[in-house]
Design a protein around this motif. Sequence first.
Motif, PDB file in Angstrom:
ATOM      1  N   MET A   1       7.730 -15.211  -2.681  1.00  0.00           N
ATOM      2  CA  MET A   1       7.602 -14.470  -1.303  1.00  0.00           C
ATOM      3  C   MET A   1       7.048 -12.620  -1.294  1.00  0.00           C
ATOM      4  N   ASN A   2       7.885 -11.536  -2.433  1.00  0.00           N
ATOM      5  CA  ASN A   2       7.527 -10.644  -2.799  1.00  0.00           C
ATOM      6  C   ASN A   2       5.941 -10.692  -3.171  1.00  0.00           C
ATOM      7  N   LEU A   3       5.627 -11.314  -3.676  1.00  0.00           N
ATOM      8  CA  LEU A   3       4.074 -10.699  -3.879  1.00  0.00           C
ATOM      9  C   LEU A   3       3.248 -10.774  -2.516  1.00  0.00           C
ATOM     10  N   ALA A   4       3.591 -12.095  -1.804  1.00  0.00           N
ATOM     11  CA  ALA A   4       3.066 -11.941  -0.033  1.00  0.00           C
ATOM     12  C   ALA A   4       3.103 -11.129   0.182  1.00  0.00           C
ATOM     13  N   ILE A   5       4.582 -10.499   1.103  1.00  0.00           N
ATOM     14  CA  ILE A   5       5.063 -10.328   1.539  1.00  0.00           C
ATOM     15  C   ILE A   5       4.317  -8.092   1.256  1.00  0.00           C
ATOM     16  N   ASP A   6       3.888  -8.220  -0.175  1.00  0.00           N
ATOM     17  CA  ASP A   6       3.313  -6.915  -0.670  1.00  0.00           C
ATOM     18  C   ASP A   6       1.803  -7.124  -0.951  1.00  0.00           C
ATOM     19  N   LEU A   7       0.917  -8.273  -0.721  1.00  0.00           N
ATOM     20  CA  LEU A   7      -0.283  -8.679  -0.336  1.00  0.00           C
ATOM     21  C   LEU A   7      -0.352  -8.396   1.277  1.00  0.00           C
ATOM     22  N   ALA A   8       0.232  -8.643   2.407  1.00  0.00           N
ATOM     23  CA  ALA A   8       0.388  -8.204   3.488  1.00  0.00           C
ATOM     24  C   ALA A   8       0.296  -6.849   3.966  1.00  0.00           C
ATOM     25  N   ILE A   9       1.381  -6.275   3.565  1.00  0.00           N
ATOM     26  CA  ILE A   9       1.649  -4.568   3.814  1.00  0.00           C
ATOM     27  C   ILE A   9       0.014  -4.289   3.296  1.00  0.00           C
ATOM     28  N   LEU A  10      -0.537  -4.437   2.005  1.00  0.00           N
ATOM     29  CA  LEU A  10      -1.670  -3.409   1.732  1.00  0.00           C
ATOM     30  C   LEU A  10      -3.435  -4.148   3.213  1.00  0.00           C
ATOM     31  N   ALA A  11      -2.353  -5.574   3.842  1.00  0.00           N
ATOM     32  CA  ALA A  11      -4.052  -5.921   4.337  1.00  0.00           C
ATOM     33  C   ALA A  11      -3.107  -5.364   5.647  1.00  0.00           C
ATOM     34  N   PHE A  12      -2.264  -4.837   5.911  1.00  0.00           N
ATOM     35  CA  PHE A  12      -2.590  -4.353   7.411  1.00  0.00           C
ATOM     36  C   PHE A  12      -2.343  -2.112   6.905  1.00  0.00           C
ATOM     37  N   ALA A  13      -2.276  -2.228   5.435  1.00  0.00           N
ATOM     38  CA  ALA A  13      -2.069  -0.977   5.538  1.00  0.00           C
ATOM     39  C   ALA A  13      -4.238  -0.556   5.294  1.00  0.00           C
ATOM     40  N   VAL A  14      -4.551  -1.269   5.163  1.00  0.00           N
ATOM     41  CA  VAL A  14      -6.210  -1.081   5.462  1.00  0.00           C
ATOM     42  C   VAL A  14      -6.575  -1.363   6.553  1.00  0.00           C
ATOM     43  N   ALA A  15      -5.708  -2.390   7.680  1.00  0.00           N
ATOM     44  CA  ALA A  15      -6.451  -3.006   9.149  1.00  0.00           C
ATOM     45  C   ALA A  15      -5.811  -1.517   9.732  1.00  0.00           C
ATOM     46  N   MET A  16      -4.769  -0.537   9.439  1.00  0.00           N
ATOM     47  CA  MET A  16      -4.716   0.275  10.205  1.00  0.00           C
ATOM     48  C   MET A  16      -5.630   1.717   9.797  1.00  0.00           C
ATOM     49  N   LEU A  17      -5.825   2.285   8.646  1.00  0.00           N
ATOM     50  CA  LEU A  17      -6.990   2.719   8.351  1.00  0.00           C
ATOM     51  C   LEU A  17      -8.934   2.976   8.901  1.00  0.00           C
ATOM     52  N   LEU A  18      -9.017   1.071   9.318  1.00  0.00           N
ATOM     53  CA  LEU A  18      -9.988   1.408   9.925  1.00  0.00           C
ATOM     54  C   LEU A  18     -10.136   1.809  11.433  1.00  0.00           C
TER      55      LEU A  18
END
Length: 88
Positions: free
Chosen positions: A1-18
């Motif tokens: 579960m922690n890996l999925a949350i970490d990947l989702a955090i990374l994806a949302f951070a990239v989306a915020m940058l875009l």
Amino acid sequence: MNLAIDLAILAFAVAMLLALVRLLRGPASTDRVLALDTLYVNAMALLILFGMKLDTSMYFEAALIIAMLGFVATVVLAKFIIRRDIME
């Protein structure tokens, strides 16, 4: 579960940058309003993910406040684009 949350955090951070790039470069004001709307939705999702990762409810309350303020900001900016006046 922690890996999925970490990947989702990374994806949302990239989306915020875009979304930030679109907010700064957007050719039209409507693009900028949509980018700002996307930015606050992504920030809200990021806070919820941080709350899940750290197992605290403080981030959920902050996400709720961002949701309310973001909605009001989007309505005001849309009204300004349509009428070029905020006050009636």
